[in-house]
Structures are given as C-alpha cells and as structure tokens.
Design an enzyme around this catalytic site. Structure first.
Site: not given
Ligand code: UT7
Length: 333
Positions: A114, A255, A285
């Site tokens: 990125c 970004h 992204n």
């Molecule tokens: O571009 C280069 C670098 N990349 C980034 O900067 C990305 C950085 N990371 C992020 O933007 C975020 O971590 C994500 C958008 C990828 C994920 O968001 P989050 O708030 O960190 O979610 P999480 O992974 O902590 O998951 C929270 C919950 C989980 O459920 P439980 O375990 O709490 O029951 C996941 O299974 O949300 C669930 N989850 C979803 N639910 C519905 C994860 N993805 C999804 C989804 N839809 N698409």
C-alpha cells in the site's frame, strides 16, 4: 535546487462495481458491518479475464498524457508501484511502456504494497532533482481482485481494483513540488500481511493452490493497530520537520484502507475532516492505487501553493509520508 512537481494526474477504474449488497449474497456479511467497520460501500472489480494491472495503468497514463498534452514518446522513466504485477517478470512497468508506445522510457516496479505509490514517487523525484530527466511517470496500480479469496470475509470486503498515475517534471518555481519525504520499512511485520506462496520460498504447486496460498493473508487487527500508530506518527513527523501547523496543511491524502485509520491520522495531525481527501466509500482499498486516485478525484479542487501531506501504511510493513506544495490550479498546469 531543481524540485520535482506533479504536473498532471490520471486515473482509471474498471467499469464493473461490486457493492456491499452484492457481497451479502456471496459471504456471511452485511452492508452495515462493512460500512461501520471500514467506511466502504462499493469497489470496482475487473471481470474481464484478459485484462491485467498494466491495462488499468495504461488507461491512467493515457489520461494524464492527454491532460498535459504530451506524447508517450516523451516519457523518460516510468515507475510502477504494484503488488499485483501482470506476471513475475518482466516488470509491469515494461509492459505498460510497451502498450503505451513509450519507446524512449525505461522503468521498473516497486514492491511496497500500500506504500507502493509513495515509495515510487519519492524515488522518481530523485531523477528529476538530479537534472537527469524531465518527464517521469509514477504509477500506483493494483488488481487486488486477482489475489483475494472471495470466501474470506475478513479480507475480501476491503479490497478493490484501480490505477492512478502522476507526471513529474522539473518545477519552474523551486518552492513548488515535492518538498520532503519520510519513509520506513519493518520486515518483521510480514507475518501479519503477506502472500504465502508463488515466490522462490514456496513456488506454486498443487499443494499451495489447494491450501489457498496464492491469496492475500491478512491478520486484520494487528495490521490495523500498526497502521493507526505508524501512519499518524509519520504524518505528524513530516509536519514537524517542515514546521507545518495544522492550519498550514491544506489536504491530507491518506491511504484508503479503513476510514477509522484515516480519521485517527487526521486527529493526530489536528486537522478537520474538511481537509481529508476521501473516496474509500466508492473504491475500497486499491493498495498502491489509493493515493493517486485521491489526487485524481480531488485535482479540480487543488490550488497552486496548497500544502498536501500524502501518507500510507501497508504490507511489509512499509509506511511513510510525503510533503508536496502543489504546483497548479485545477485540472491542468
Ligand atoms: O491496506 C493495507 C493494510 N491493511 C489495513 O490497513 C487493514 C487493517 N485492518 C482493518 O481495517 C480491520 O482489521 C478489518 C476491516 C480488516 C477488520 O475489522 P475489525 O474491526 O478489526 O474486525 P475483526 O477482525 O476484529 O473482527 C470482529 C468481528 C469478528 O467476529 P467475532 O469473533 O467478534 O464474533 C469477525 O469474525 O467481526 C467479524 N467479521 C465480520 N463480520 C461481518 C470479520 N469480517 C467480517 C465481515 N462481515 N466482513
């Protein structure tokens, strides 16, 4: 000193749009979850299997050449930031030049995920500053849909396809152009964001394909935490180094990975949302594509002398900021 200024911007997005509602039909997710956690509503995805990253980049560069009124033959050097090259070799830059008819240019790819565009921009500016070249094209382009597992809801919702490009030329006013950059890398971050196979460590095999090792592997939370801290820190650092207050900053072009990361960066810089370029809701992204696509979208609003901070964080880990004093008003120099 000779300064490198951006004198034109081009962009391209594939026609096909994948909305959050489309994703609801493919995986266990909701528009509400994606919108509140990321700020994304839709993204562009190339659905023609004959098209690759170079094709998007070619359109972006053609767009830029038309605006500036130059022919591809005039380009001296073309650098392409990408992690989705058309093939392992030759470089996507070579393929773009061939398709454009940029017969007098040489070039290479920069692999910094990125941060690919800002790494490439800082690198390309050096060739102008030394007086070596007059026209350097910097591309940020990624066809992320080709390396995303659309059954993995934690990664597939954030990525999209797109390409942007800028032209760098020597500035006639040496206060305008690229004024400073701060770039970082920390390879220890690779554990949290990488592609497991397809390189010399794990060449493609039946096993790597069966185990889905040719897709983006991302642990969202640790990447999120590092992105928030590092992008905010480096953006504040470049302001401090250049004695810029929050009032002095006209625009932040950060970004577009997650709106929450961008908001945290703006907050650390002390700037309001009216100064933050944002198009994540429409494009998602696009990896190396995000920053040039922001410049492309906002170009008409930019004025000569505006202070822009470009900031990125990505796989590697790689991150950094560039300070630019914008060189022209509106759509063309
Ligand atoms: O571009 C280069 C670098 N990349 C980034 O900067 C990305 C950085 N990371 C992020 O933007 C975020 O971590 C994500 C958008 C990828 C994920 O968001 P989050 O708030 O960190 O979610 P999480 O992974 O902590 O998951 C929270 C919950 C989980 O459920 P439980 O375990 O709490 O029951 C996941 O299974 O949300 C669930 N989850 C979803 N639910 C519905 C994860 N993805 C999804 C989804 N839809 N698409």
């Amino acid at each position: 000193m000779i300064r490198a200024a951006i004198t034109a911007v081009g962009g391209f997005l594939p026609e096909n749009i994948l909305t959050n509602f489309d994703l609801e039909k493919m995986i266990d997710t909701t528009d509400e979850w994606i919108t509140t956690r990321t700020g994304i509503k839709e993204r562009h995805v190339e659905n023609d299997p004959q098209k690759a990253t170079s094709d998007m980049a070619v359109e972006a560069v053609k767009n830029l050449c038309k605006k500036r009124g130059i022919a591809p033959e005039e380009i001296d050097l073309l650098i392409c930031g990408t992690v989705t090259p058309d093939m392992v070799f030759p470089s996507t830059s070579n393929l773009i030049c061939a398709k454009l008819g940029a017969v007098n240019a040489w070039g290479y790819d920069v692999s910094a995920a990125c941060s690919g565009f800002i790494y490439s921009l800082a690198t390309g500016a050096q060739f102008i500053e030394t007086g070596r070249y007059k026209k350097v094209v910097i591309v940020g382009a990624d066809m992320m849909s080709r390396i995303i597992d659309y059954s993995d809801r934690t990664t597939c919702v954030i990525f999209g396809d797109g390409a942007g490009a800028v032209l760098l030329e020597p500035s006639s006013d040496d206060s305008l152009g690229i004024r400073d950059f701060v770039l970082h890398a920390d390879g220890r971050g690779m554990t949290h964001l990488h592609m497991k196979a397809g390189g010399s460590l794990r060449p493609a095999s039946e096993e790597t394909v069966a185990n889905k090792m040719h897709y983006v592997y991302q642990e969202g939370q640790p990447v999120f935490k590092h992105a928030v801290v590092n992008m905010a820190e480096v953006s504040a650092k470049i302001m401090e180094r250049n004695h810029l207050t929050s009032e002095d900053v006209t625009w932040l072009a950060a970004h577009q990975a997650n709106k929450r990361i961008i908001d945290a960066t703006a907050q650390r810089m002390g700037i309001g949302s009216e100064k933050v370029m944002m198009n994540i809701e429409r494009y998602g992204n696009t990896t190396a594509g995000t920053i040039p696509l922001l410049l492309w979208d906002y170009e008409k609003q930019l004025k000569k002398g505006d202070n822009l901070i470009l900031s990125a964080f990505g796989g590697g880990f790689t991150w950094g900021s560039i300070y630019i004093k914008w060189a022209y008003d509106g759509n063309a120099i």
